[in-house]
Design an enzyme around this catalytic site. Structure first.
Site, PDB file in Angstrom:
ATOM      1  N   ASP A   8     -22.597  -4.904  59.704  1.00  0.00           N
ATOM      2  CA  ASP A   8     -23.817  -4.129  60.011  1.00  0.00           C
ATOM      3  C   ASP A   8     -25.047  -5.029  60.065  1.00  0.00           C
ATOM      4  O   ASP A   8     -26.013  -4.757  60.776  1.00  0.00           O
ATOM      5  CB  ASP A   8     -24.067  -3.051  58.945  1.00  0.00           C
ATOM      6  CG  ASP A   8     -23.129  -1.864  59.115  1.00  0.00           C
ATOM      7  OD1 ASP A   8     -22.474  -1.770  60.170  1.00  0.00           O
ATOM      8  OD2 ASP A   8     -23.056  -1.043  58.188  1.00  0.00           O
ATOM      9  N   GLU A  68     -17.243  -9.826  67.009  1.00  0.00           N
ATOM     10  CA  GLU A  68     -18.056  -8.961  66.118  1.00  0.00           C
ATOM     11  C   GLU A  68     -17.902  -7.490  66.506  1.00  0.00           C
ATOM     12  O   GLU A  68     -18.838  -6.715  66.397  1.00  0.00           O
ATOM     13  CB  GLU A  68     -19.536  -9.355  66.165  1.00  0.00           C
ATOM     14  CG  GLU A  68     -19.840 -10.732  65.629  1.00  0.00           C
ATOM     15  CD  GLU A  68     -20.219 -10.721  64.161  1.00  0.00           C
ATOM     16  OE1 GLU A  68     -19.733 -11.606  63.449  1.00  0.00           O
ATOM     17  OE2 GLU A  68     -20.966  -9.830  63.735  1.00  0.00           O
ATOM     18  N   ILE A  97     -11.002 -18.488  64.413  1.00  0.00           N
ATOM     19  CA  ILE A  97     -12.004 -18.707  63.367  1.00  0.00           C
ATOM     20  C   ILE A  97     -13.064 -19.717  63.823  1.00  0.00           C
ATOM     21  O   ILE A  97     -12.782 -20.903  64.022  1.00  0.00           O
ATOM     22  CB  ILE A  97     -11.319 -19.145  62.038  1.00  0.00           C
ATOM     23  CG1 ILE A  97     -10.269 -18.090  61.637  1.00  0.00           C
ATOM     24  CG2 ILE A  97     -12.344 -19.358  60.934  1.00  0.00           C
ATOM     25  CD1 ILE A  97     -10.775 -16.643  61.622  1.00  0.00           C
ATOM     26  N   ARG A 130     -36.769 -21.063  96.344  1.00  0.00           N
ATOM     27  CA  ARG A 130     -35.732 -20.999  97.392  1.00  0.00           C
ATOM     28  C   ARG A 130     -36.259 -20.208  98.599  1.00  0.00           C
ATOM     29  O   ARG A 130     -36.654 -19.051  98.464  1.00  0.00           O
ATOM     30  CB  ARG A 130     -34.490 -20.316  96.818  1.00  0.00           C
ATOM     31  CG  ARG A 130     -33.401 -20.023  97.819  1.00  0.00           C
ATOM     32  CD  ARG A 130     -32.671 -21.284  98.237  1.00  0.00           C
ATOM     33  NE  ARG A 130     -31.594 -20.994  99.173  1.00  0.00           N
ATOM     34  CZ  ARG A 130     -31.000 -21.916  99.915  1.00  0.00           C
ATOM     35  NH1 ARG A 130     -31.376 -23.187  99.815  1.00  0.00           N
ATOM     36  NH2 ARG A 130     -30.036 -21.599 100.737  1.00  0.00           N
ATOM     37  N   CYS A 141     -13.097 -15.242  57.921  1.00  0.00           N
ATOM     38  CA  CYS A 141     -11.703 -15.123  58.382  1.00  0.00           C
ATOM     39  C   CYS A 141     -11.194 -13.693  58.259  1.00  0.00           C
ATOM     40  O   CYS A 141     -10.602 -13.327  57.229  1.00  0.00           O
ATOM     41  CB  CYS A 141     -10.805 -16.046  57.577  1.00  0.00           C
ATOM     42  SG  CYS A 141     -11.218 -17.771  57.700  1.00  0.00           S
ATOM     43  N   HIS A 161     -38.502 -11.112  98.536  1.00  0.00           N
ATOM     44  CA  HIS A 161     -37.626 -10.020  98.986  1.00  0.00           C
ATOM     45  C   HIS A 161     -37.519  -8.994  97.860  1.00  0.00           C
ATOM     46  O   HIS A 161     -37.265  -9.339  96.705  1.00  0.00           O
ATOM     47  CB  HIS A 161     -36.231 -10.557  99.344  1.00  0.00           C
ATOM     48  CG  HIS A 161     -36.254 -11.573 100.451  1.00  0.00           C
ATOM     49  ND1 HIS A 161     -36.845 -11.332 101.670  1.00  0.00           N
ATOM     50  CD2 HIS A 161     -35.774 -12.838 100.512  1.00  0.00           C
ATOM     51  CE1 HIS A 161     -36.724 -12.409 102.435  1.00  0.00           C
ATOM     52  NE2 HIS A 161     -36.079 -13.338 101.751  1.00  0.00           N
ATOM     53  N   GLY A 163     -27.315 -17.554  94.375  1.00  0.00           N
ATOM     54  CA  GLY A 163     -26.377 -17.614  95.501  1.00  0.00           C
ATOM     55  C   GLY A 163     -25.252 -18.598  95.206  1.00  0.00           C
ATOM     56  O   GLY A 163     -24.810 -18.717  94.058  1.00  0.00           O
TER      57      GLY A 163
END
Ligand SMILES: Cc1cc2nc3c(=O)[nH]c(=O)nc-3n(C[C@H](O)[C@H](O)[C@H](O)COP(=O)(O)OP(=O)(O)OC[C@H]3O[C@@H](n4cnc5c(N)ncnc54)[C@H](O)[C@@H]3O)c2cc1C
Length: 385
Positions: free
Chosen positions: A240, A363, A157, A268, A124, A278, A339
């Site tokens: 850290d 964070e 929290i 696809r 907290c 592609h 897509g």
């Protein structure tokens, strides 16, 4: 000497976590995302596997793992669902300062029971008006004989509605800014403590996020972590260590998005060939692969430094900032590769994109990480002339 091979123990841990992610997390991830409900059953199973207490020393019943080990484990859990992973992880965020700075009595009272029985903890720090500038905390802790009287409301929290205890940062004197901040271990059953309704979020909807209010809560002095005036330093030291653990979550999400996008691109058909043929699709997939690899290595380095006891504030910020951006970029491109299908609830990539976003916010935001990196860079330049 530099090596990138995982030890046999790390490989076994990775396999165990991958199996858990596939068999326990993934099957319920979409449901908890849709309903915004907390996965109590998964959390209990995670406790059973020791995933809630990886960093706690073995003598208290924990996993006795290092930070790097925990990152390896975490990537696998997050690959299944980041919301569920963060619910598992956040106890470690709250526990780490106790592991590192707690007295023997505090470790016996909080770490040992945490390992033996299904328990959750919350961290907290944030408040409605206190986010990127935690030194401006408004929650007060006033010493009165043998206890502190805690007043204020914490915001955002994680596990707020389910935690058995909270690590709460409060000020003994707002004038003292960060020097007045202390951290207290606050059991959830204390009178005057309450939490709000779950916040309805864009992503990571399986995680429970609430406000937590303290109204004249009496906390015994023995629950003060480290000394007065030390709370802020301890909070930052915890970040850290835990920033790599959150950053690796973004790697897990990105990896899942890349795998799904690759499979989709092979199936696809457009212009008579799978879209994977592609070149622009191949370039997107290639960028995903190189970014994920780079993010993982940055995190492993930040974690390794922490395991060696070397200060890693700059490396942790670099790793977290880079990985969070990779998470967002890769999931956005995965939606692109799908897509129109990617923009629907029919496929999981839109969830991954929503889940990734908040990693650039909590964070320490993307901007705050860059401030930390720049501050270190400028200091280093000053030292080397
Ligand atoms: C889902 C979720 C879970 C969370 N869980 C927890 C938890 O368990 N415990 C906890 O304590 N907190 C938690 N947080 C809070 C989180 O850590 C904060 O949201 C975060 O630190 C940012 O604070 P803020 O939201 O107040 O944004 P602000 O600090 O108001 O920032 C708003 C914007 O301004 C930018 N900004 C601010 N200051 C600067 C500056 N100096 N230079 C440049 N840009 C700046 C920020 O980067 C951001 O883009 C959670 C948040 C979310 C959304």
């Amino acid at each position: 000497m530099i090596g990138f091979d995982l030890t046999p123990e790390q490989k076994a841990l990775q396999q165990k976590a991958r199996r858990f992610s596939k068999e326990v997390i993934l099957p319920v991830a979409a449901k908890h995302d849709r309903d915004g409900t907390f996965p109590v059953d998964v959390m209990q199973k995670a406790h059973h596997e020791g995933f809630l207490s990886p960093l706690i020393q073995k003598k208290y019943g924990g996993g006795g793992l290092g930070i790097l080990d925990t990152c390896i484990l975490s990537e696998e859990l997050a690959a299944g669902c980041m919301g569920i992973y963060v619910s598992i992880f956040v106890s470690t965020l709250a526990l780490y300062p106790i592991i590192r700075f707690g007295t023997e009595d505090q470790k016996e009272r909080f770490l040992r029971p945490f390992c033996s029985k299904y328990t959750l903890a919350s961290y907290c720090l944030s408040e409605v008006t206190v986010g990127s500038d935690p030194a401006s905390i408004k929650t007060t802790a006033i010493l009165d004989g043998d206890h502190y009287v805690l007043n204020g409301t914490k915001m955002w929290i994680t596990n707020g509605g389910y935690a058995d205890f909270y690590l709460v940062f409060a000020t003994t004197d707002p004038q003292k800014k960060h020097k007045g901040i202390i951290s207290l271990i606050v059991p959830s059953h204390l009178e005057g403590l309450s939490h709000g309704e779950p916040i309805d979020k864009m992503g990571q909807r399986a995680s429970n996020t609430t406000a937590v209010t303290f109204k004249n809560v009496t906390v015994p002095k023995e629950n003060l972590l480290a000394g007065e005036g030390e709370g802020f330093k301890k909070a930052m030291a915890a970040l850290d260590i835990t920033r790599p653990m959150i950053g690796i979550g973004a790697v897990g999400i990105a990896r899942t998005a890349m795998e799904l996008a690759t499979q989709y691109a092979k199936k696809r058909i457009q212009f008579g060939v799978p879209i994977a043929q592609h070149q622009s699709i191949q370039f997107m997939l290639a960028d995903m692969a190189k970014d994920i690899e780079a993010a993982r290595l940055l995190i492993w380095k930040a974690a390794w430094l922490a395991d060696q006891g070397i200060r890693n504030s700059k490396e942790a910020a670099i790793a977290k900032a880079f990985a969070a951006d990779v998470g967002m970029r890769v999931t956005t491109d995965a939606v692109q590769i799908y897509g129109g299908m990617g923009y629907t609830k029919w496929h999981p990539v839109e969830k991954l994109m929503r889940d990734a976003k908040v990693i650039q916010i909590y964070e320490g935001t993307a901007q705050i990480q860059r401030l930390i990196i720049a501050r270190h860079l400028l200091q280093e330049m000053e030292q080397t002339g």
